[in-house]
Design a protein around this motif. Structure first.
Motif, short mmCIF file in Angstrom:
data_model
loop_
_atom_site.label_atom_id
_atom_site.label_comp_id
_atom_site.label_asym_id
_atom_site.label_seq_id
_atom_site.Cartn_x
_atom_site.Cartn_y
_atom_site.Cartn_z
N ASN A 115 0.82 -1.21 0.00
CA ASN A 115 0.00 0.00 0.00
C ASN A 115 0.86 1.26 0.00
OD1 ASN A 115 -2.73 -0.74 -0.11
ND2 ASN A 115 -2.56 -1.56 1.95
N TYR A 116 1.91 1.26 0.79
CA TYR A 116 2.80 2.43 0.79
C TYR A 116 3.52 2.58 -0.53
CZ TYR A 116 2.30 4.44 5.35
OH TYR A 116 1.81 5.12 6.42
N PHE A 117 3.82 1.49 -1.19
CA PHE A 117 4.45 1.60 -2.51
C PHE A 117 3.50 2.27 -3.50
CE2 PHE A 117 5.36 -0.13 -6.73
CZ PHE A 117 6.65 0.34 -6.89
N VAL A 118 2.23 1.84 -3.51
CA VAL A 118 1.25 2.45 -4.41
C VAL A 118 1.06 3.93 -4.07
CG1 VAL A 118 -1.19 2.43 -5.07
CG2 VAL A 118 0.07 0.30 -4.92
N MET A 119 0.91 4.23 -2.78
CA MET A 119 0.73 5.63 -2.37
C MET A 119 1.95 6.47 -2.72
SD MET A 119 -1.24 5.51 1.29
CE MET A 119 -0.35 4.20 2.07
N SER A 120 3.14 5.90 -2.54
CA SER A 120 4.37 6.65 -2.83
C SER A 120 4.52 6.93 -4.31
CB SER A 120 5.59 5.87 -2.34
OG SER A 120 5.53 5.69 -0.97
N VAL A 121 4.19 5.96 -5.14
CA VAL A 121 4.28 6.17 -6.60
C VAL A 121 3.32 7.27 -7.03
CG1 VAL A 121 3.75 5.08 -8.81
CG2 VAL A 121 5.16 3.89 -7.15
N ILE A 122 2.11 7.25 -6.51
CA ILE A 122 1.14 8.29 -6.88
C ILE A 122 1.57 9.64 -6.33
CG2 ILE A 122 -1.25 9.05 -6.51
CD1 ILE A 122 -2.00 6.07 -6.73
N PHE A 123 2.03 9.65 -5.09
CA PHE A 123 2.47 10.91 -4.47
C PHE A 123 3.68 11.50 -5.19
CE2 PHE A 123 5.35 12.67 -1.11
CZ PHE A 123 4.72 13.89 -0.99
N LEU A 124 4.69 10.70 -5.44
CA LEU A 124 5.89 11.21 -6.10
C LEU A 124 5.61 11.54 -7.56
CD1 LEU A 124 8.54 8.82 -4.53
CD2 LEU A 124 8.08 11.20 -3.92
N GLY A 125 4.73 10.79 -8.21
CA GLY A 125 4.35 11.11 -9.59
C GLY A 125 3.61 12.43 -9.68
N THR A 126 2.71 12.67 -8.74
CA THR A 126 1.99 13.95 -8.70
C THR A 126 2.95 15.09 -8.43
OG1 THR A 126 0.05 12.81 -7.87
CG2 THR A 126 0.08 15.19 -7.63
N LEU A 130 3.97 18.17 -11.24
CA LEU A 130 3.76 19.60 -10.99
C LEU A 130 5.06 20.38 -10.84
CD1 LEU A 130 0.68 19.32 -8.70
CD2 LEU A 130 0.76 20.06 -11.06
N GLY A 131 6.17 19.75 -11.13
CA GLY A 131 7.44 20.47 -11.15
C GLY A 131 8.26 20.39 -9.89
N GLY A 132 7.89 19.58 -8.97
CA GLY A 132 8.66 19.42 -7.74
C GLY A 132 9.79 18.43 -7.93
N ALA A 133 10.80 18.57 -7.12
CA ALA A 133 11.93 17.65 -7.16
C ALA A 133 11.72 16.55 -6.12
CB ALA A 133 13.22 18.39 -6.88
N ILE A 134 12.18 15.36 -6.46
CA ILE A 134 12.10 14.24 -5.53
C ILE A 134 13.42 14.16 -4.80
CG2 ILE A 134 11.77 11.76 -5.31
CD1 ILE A 134 10.09 11.91 -7.88
N HIS A 135 13.40 14.53 -3.53
CA HIS A 135 14.61 14.55 -2.71
C HIS A 135 14.78 13.22 -1.99
CE1 HIS A 135 14.77 18.87 -3.33
NE2 HIS A 135 13.51 18.95 -2.92
N VAL A 136 16.01 12.95 -1.62
CA VAL A 136 16.30 11.75 -0.84
C VAL A 136 15.62 11.84 0.52
CG1 VAL A 136 18.15 10.38 0.19
CG2 VAL A 136 18.47 11.40 -2.05
N SER A 137 15.53 13.03 1.07
CA SER A 137 14.88 13.19 2.37
C SER A 137 13.39 12.85 2.30
CB SER A 137 15.06 14.62 2.89
OG SER A 137 14.48 15.55 2.00
N LEU A 138 12.79 13.04 1.15
CA LEU A 138 11.39 12.67 0.97
C LEU A 138 11.23 11.14 0.96
CD1 LEU A 138 8.82 14.33 0.58
CD2 LEU A 138 9.09 14.04 -1.87
N ILE A 139 12.16 10.46 0.33
CA ILE A 139 12.15 9.00 0.33
C ILE A 139 12.38 8.47 1.75
CG2 ILE A 139 13.22 6.92 -0.62
CD1 ILE A 139 11.73 8.59 -2.71
N TYR A 140 13.32 9.09 2.46
CA TYR A 140 13.56 8.70 3.86
C TYR A 140 12.32 8.92 4.71
CZ TYR A 140 18.61 8.28 3.10
OH TYR A 140 19.85 7.90 2.67
N ALA A 141 11.61 10.01 4.48
CA ALA A 141 10.39 10.28 5.24
C ALA A 141 9.34 9.21 4.99
CB ALA A 141 9.84 11.67 4.89
N ILE A 142 9.19 8.79 3.74
CA ILE A 142 8.23 7.74 3.42
C ILE A 142 8.62 6.43 4.08
CG2 ILE A 142 7.30 6.34 1.53
CD1 ILE A 142 7.47 8.89 -0.21
N LEU A 143 9.91 6.09 4.04
CA LEU A 143 10.37 4.86 4.68
C LEU A 143 10.20 4.91 6.20
CD1 LEU A 143 13.58 4.07 2.62
CD2 LEU A 143 11.37 2.90 2.55
N LEU A 144 10.43 6.06 6.79
CA LEU A 144 10.25 6.19 8.24
C LEU A 144 8.78 6.15 8.65
CD1 LEU A 144 13.02 8.79 9.14
CD2 LEU A 144 12.93 6.36 9.73
#
Length: 180
Positions: A115-126, A130-144
């Protein structure tokens, strides 16, 4: 050792199949996807930090949905097994309590991970759309957040049998305290 892990794997795969059949899972996932898409419109209210608002809103939505999934699926699954007496089919086999609990935990954790994988793909894709950058800290936040929800699942499994044992004492204490 292999038989011990095989029993855990079988219980985990059965738990995963049971939770995938649960309608609450899809309802919460649909709710999260709608809120992540809604975050695009909420972010428009911000004048300067549109991407930051989307990131915060998306992470908060994922955290809240993970909490709902962990509590509803974790507590409801074992309670439903006890009430429908399907747990007796597993307990009659040569399976220890540790294997049973570890298998349930692994199955719920796998469900939450997907479920978190599906949510993360949709969240990061959105966010990327819209022009945002995907930071490593964002990935860490999702994993935490996922690690936090694994603790909530373990707590829900640990405290599940407690109310059944303690509820008569609590009700008795409440009635005695009202007489005083």
């Amino acid at each position: 050792m292999i038989g011990y892990l095989r029993a855990i794997f079988e219980i985990a795969s059965n738990t995963f199949k049971e939770t995938v059949r649960n309608n609450v899972l899809y309802l919460v996932l649909f709710f999260v996807i709608a809120l992540i898409i809604l975050s695009v419109f909420v972010a428009d209210w911000s004048v300067f930090a549109r991407i930051q608002v989307m990131e915060d809103f998306g992470l908060a939505t994922m955290s809240l949905s993970g909490l709902l999934l962990a509590v509803f699926i974790g507590v409801g699954m074992l309670g439903r097994e006890i009430s429908q007496k399907t747990v007796y089919h597993v307990i009659t086999k040569p399976v220890s309590r540790t294997q049973f609990v570890c298998g349930k935990f692994a199955g719920l954790l796998t469900t939450l991970l997907i479920n978190y994988f599906v949510m993360s793909v949709i969240f990061l894709g959105t966010l990327k759309y819209l022009g945002g950058a995907i930071h490593v800290s964002l990935i860490y936040a999702i994993l935490l957040i996922w690690a936090e929800m694994s603790l909530v699942i373990s707590a829900s499994i640990f405290f599940l049998p407690l109310p059944r044992r303690c509820s008569p004492q609590f009700f008795h204490w409440r009635f005695i305290s009202q007489d005083i």
